[in-house]
Design a protein around this motif. Structure first.
Motif, PDB file in Angstrom:
ATOM      1  N   ALA A 193     -10.232  -8.760  -5.896  1.00  0.00           N
ATOM      2  CA  ALA A 193      -9.034  -9.330  -5.278  1.00  0.00           C
ATOM      3  C   ALA A 193      -8.387 -10.361  -6.197  1.00  0.00           C
ATOM      4  O   ALA A 193      -7.157 -10.434  -6.317  1.00  0.00           O
ATOM      5  N   CYS A 194      -9.219 -11.162  -6.860  1.00  0.00           N
ATOM      6  CA  CYS A 194      -8.713 -12.186  -7.780  1.00  0.00           C
ATOM      7  C   CYS A 194      -8.022 -11.548  -8.980  1.00  0.00           C
ATOM      8  O   CYS A 194      -6.949 -11.986  -9.401  1.00  0.00           O
ATOM      9  N   LEU A 195      -8.632 -10.510  -9.541  1.00  0.00           N
ATOM     10  CA  LEU A 195      -8.025  -9.832 -10.687  1.00  0.00           C
ATOM     11  C   LEU A 195      -6.677  -9.216 -10.330  1.00  0.00           C
ATOM     12  O   LEU A 195      -5.710  -9.315 -11.086  1.00  0.00           O
ATOM     13  N   SER A 196      -6.621  -8.572  -9.160  1.00  0.00           N
ATOM     14  CA  SER A 196      -5.370  -7.952  -8.747  1.00  0.00           C
ATOM     15  C   SER A 196      -4.279  -8.993  -8.555  1.00  0.00           C
ATOM     16  O   SER A 196      -3.153  -8.836  -9.042  1.00  0.00           O
ATOM     17  N   GLU A 197      -4.605 -10.071  -7.859  1.00  0.00           N
ATOM     18  CA  GLU A 197      -3.585 -11.088  -7.613  1.00  0.00           C
ATOM     19  C   GLU A 197      -3.151 -11.764  -8.913  1.00  0.00           C
ATOM     20  O   GLU A 197      -1.959 -12.066  -9.099  1.00  0.00           O
ATOM     21  N   GLY A 225      -8.138  -3.299   3.153  1.00  0.00           N
ATOM     22  CA  GLY A 225      -7.434  -3.502   1.896  1.00  0.00           C
ATOM     23  C   GLY A 225      -7.760  -4.719   1.078  1.00  0.00           C
ATOM     24  O   GLY A 225      -6.975  -5.084   0.196  1.00  0.00           O
ATOM     25  N   THR A 226      -8.901  -5.363   1.276  1.00  0.00           N
ATOM     26  CA  THR A 226      -9.150  -6.632   0.600  1.00  0.00           C
ATOM     27  C   THR A 226      -9.254  -6.494  -0.915  1.00  0.00           C
ATOM     28  O   THR A 226      -8.644  -7.253  -1.669  1.00  0.00           O
ATOM     29  N   ARG A 227     -10.034  -5.535  -1.398  1.00  0.00           N
ATOM     30  CA  ARG A 227     -10.366  -5.493  -2.825  1.00  0.00           C
ATOM     31  C   ARG A 227      -9.154  -5.278  -3.731  1.00  0.00           C
ATOM     32  O   ARG A 227      -9.044  -5.905  -4.782  1.00  0.00           O
TER      33      ARG A 227
END
Length: 380
Positions: free
Chosen positions: A106-110, A147-149
């Motif tokens: 999630a951090c990488l995507s954001e 959808g979190t990841r």
């Protein structure tokens, strides 16, 4: 998952490995700070009430759990200044490192969609999520938000869940939103936290205990750990063919488990295959459920709903939490990152995943070939 590992494999060491399948996507170095994240007393009370299948010993462990950033090793390979590719692993006790996958992805995507790719907008997104929820409900679909990841951002997932709840309030007698896989948002909005057993459970047990009886053993340990929870079997870790070979030999277990989860391959083939397996065991397939969770969108969900009707439900992720278009070209999608973090090793033994897309395997390729031969699957 963490509770199951704590109870059954507390001393096993693990390595998780990140793979960016969107090699065209150049990623900025992520800013990761998780060492202050913790379960609050209020959250613990809610979790105990909402998830009674968690024993007090696990809630004690979780309340004292802290992320250890030193377990995560990131190598940044520059391509263009401060942008490039990420090589990343998480290493340590399985019971600790198991929680890194979701927040890291999630951090990488954001980070990517904040710093690297800005050609998108939140405009109209909450209404779009509402319309999707409304269409699913009007069709009588039972579904959860998964959808979190790979979400675009926390903000996106937050308003998506809010919009889906509004849709259920506006259509109270049609379909059902069963919950969200994001426990924080489930607590915030007063809905159920939901999830099922993951591939890594089968992968880890296969590596530790051998592959001959891996599916049966994984189900046995899981149902012993969660005797009073809904039991939904993930079928495709080493192929659904291999799973059904084992599953069909134990009608008593098949009767006990409430349903199956389809996560790769052709979803339209799955329900007929499952029906045939249940019928041969003398089990009424109409009393079981099928959870579809593989890259679902609205059209696919509605098609599967028509086929499987009352036994079908859906775990919908990226289509809800990361479905955007480019501002510069509204007819073109702004695609989500195609990335995974998979269990790579347990106690220095390689973990593998075959799936029902037999050409898309993860893990040591020699072990993959050995497992395929064991289950009579095509090696090439």
């Amino acid at each position: 998952m963490q509770n199951a590992v704590l109870q059954n494999f507390p001393d096993v060491q693990a390595i998780y490995r990140f793979t960016n399948l969107s090699r065209h996507a150049i990623i900025s170095y992520p800013d990761i700070d998780f060492d202050q994240v913790k379960l609050t007393p209020t959250e613990r009370v809610w979790l105990a009430q909402t998830c009674p299948y968690f024993p007090p010993q696990y809630l004690d462990y979780l309340e004292n759990y802290r992320f250890k950033p030193e377990q995560v090793h990131i190598e940044f390979v520059p391509v263009n200044g401060d942008k490039g590719h990420i090589e990343m692993t998480a290493e340590g006790p399985w019971v600790e490192t198991i929680l890194w996958e979701v927040p890291l992805m999630a951090c990488l995507s954001e980070t990517y969609f904040t710093i690297v790719d800005n050609d998108w907008s939140y405009d109209g997104q909450e209404d779009l999520a509402y319309q999707k929820g409304k269409a699913l409900l009007e069709a009588g679909c039972v579904f959860s938000e998964f959808g979190t990841r790979r979400r675009r951002s926390f903000h996106t997932q937050d308003f998506v869940v809010r919009a889906l709840i509004k849709a259920t309030q506006d259509l109270p007698n049609s379909g059902k939103l069963t919950g969200t896989s994001n426990v924080f948002l489930a607590h915030k909005y007063g809905i159920n936290p939901v999830g099922t057993v993951a591939h890594e459970w089968f992968m880890g047990i296969g590596a530790l205990k051998g592959y001959e009886s891996v599916n049966d053993l994984a189900l046995e340990i899981w149902e012993t750990t969660y005797p009073n929870a809904i039991l939904l079997a993930l079928t495709d870790t080493f192929s659904t063919t291999a799973f059904f070979q084992s599953f069909s030999k134990n009608p008593a277990r098949a009767k006990k488990w409430h349903g199956l989860r389809q996560d790769s391959g052709d979803p339209l083939d799955f329900a007929p295959r499952a029906k045939e397996v249940y019928i041969k065991m003398g089990i009424d397939h109409r009393e079981k459920m099928i959870i579809y969770s593989d890259s679902l969108n609205l059209d696919k969900a509605l098609t599967l709903k028509k086929q499987a009707d009352e036994i079908a439900s859906f775990g919908i992720g990226t289509f809800l939490s990361n479905d955007f278009v480019k501002v510069s070209d509204p007819k073109s999608k702004s695609p989500a990152l195609n990335m995974v973090i998979k269990l790579a090793e347990v106690d220095s033994k390689s973990c593998v995943k075959i799936s029902d897309d037999l050409s898309k395997n993860t893990g040591n390729q020699e072990v993959v070939k050995d497992v395929k031969r064991l289950f009579g699957l095509p090696v090439n």
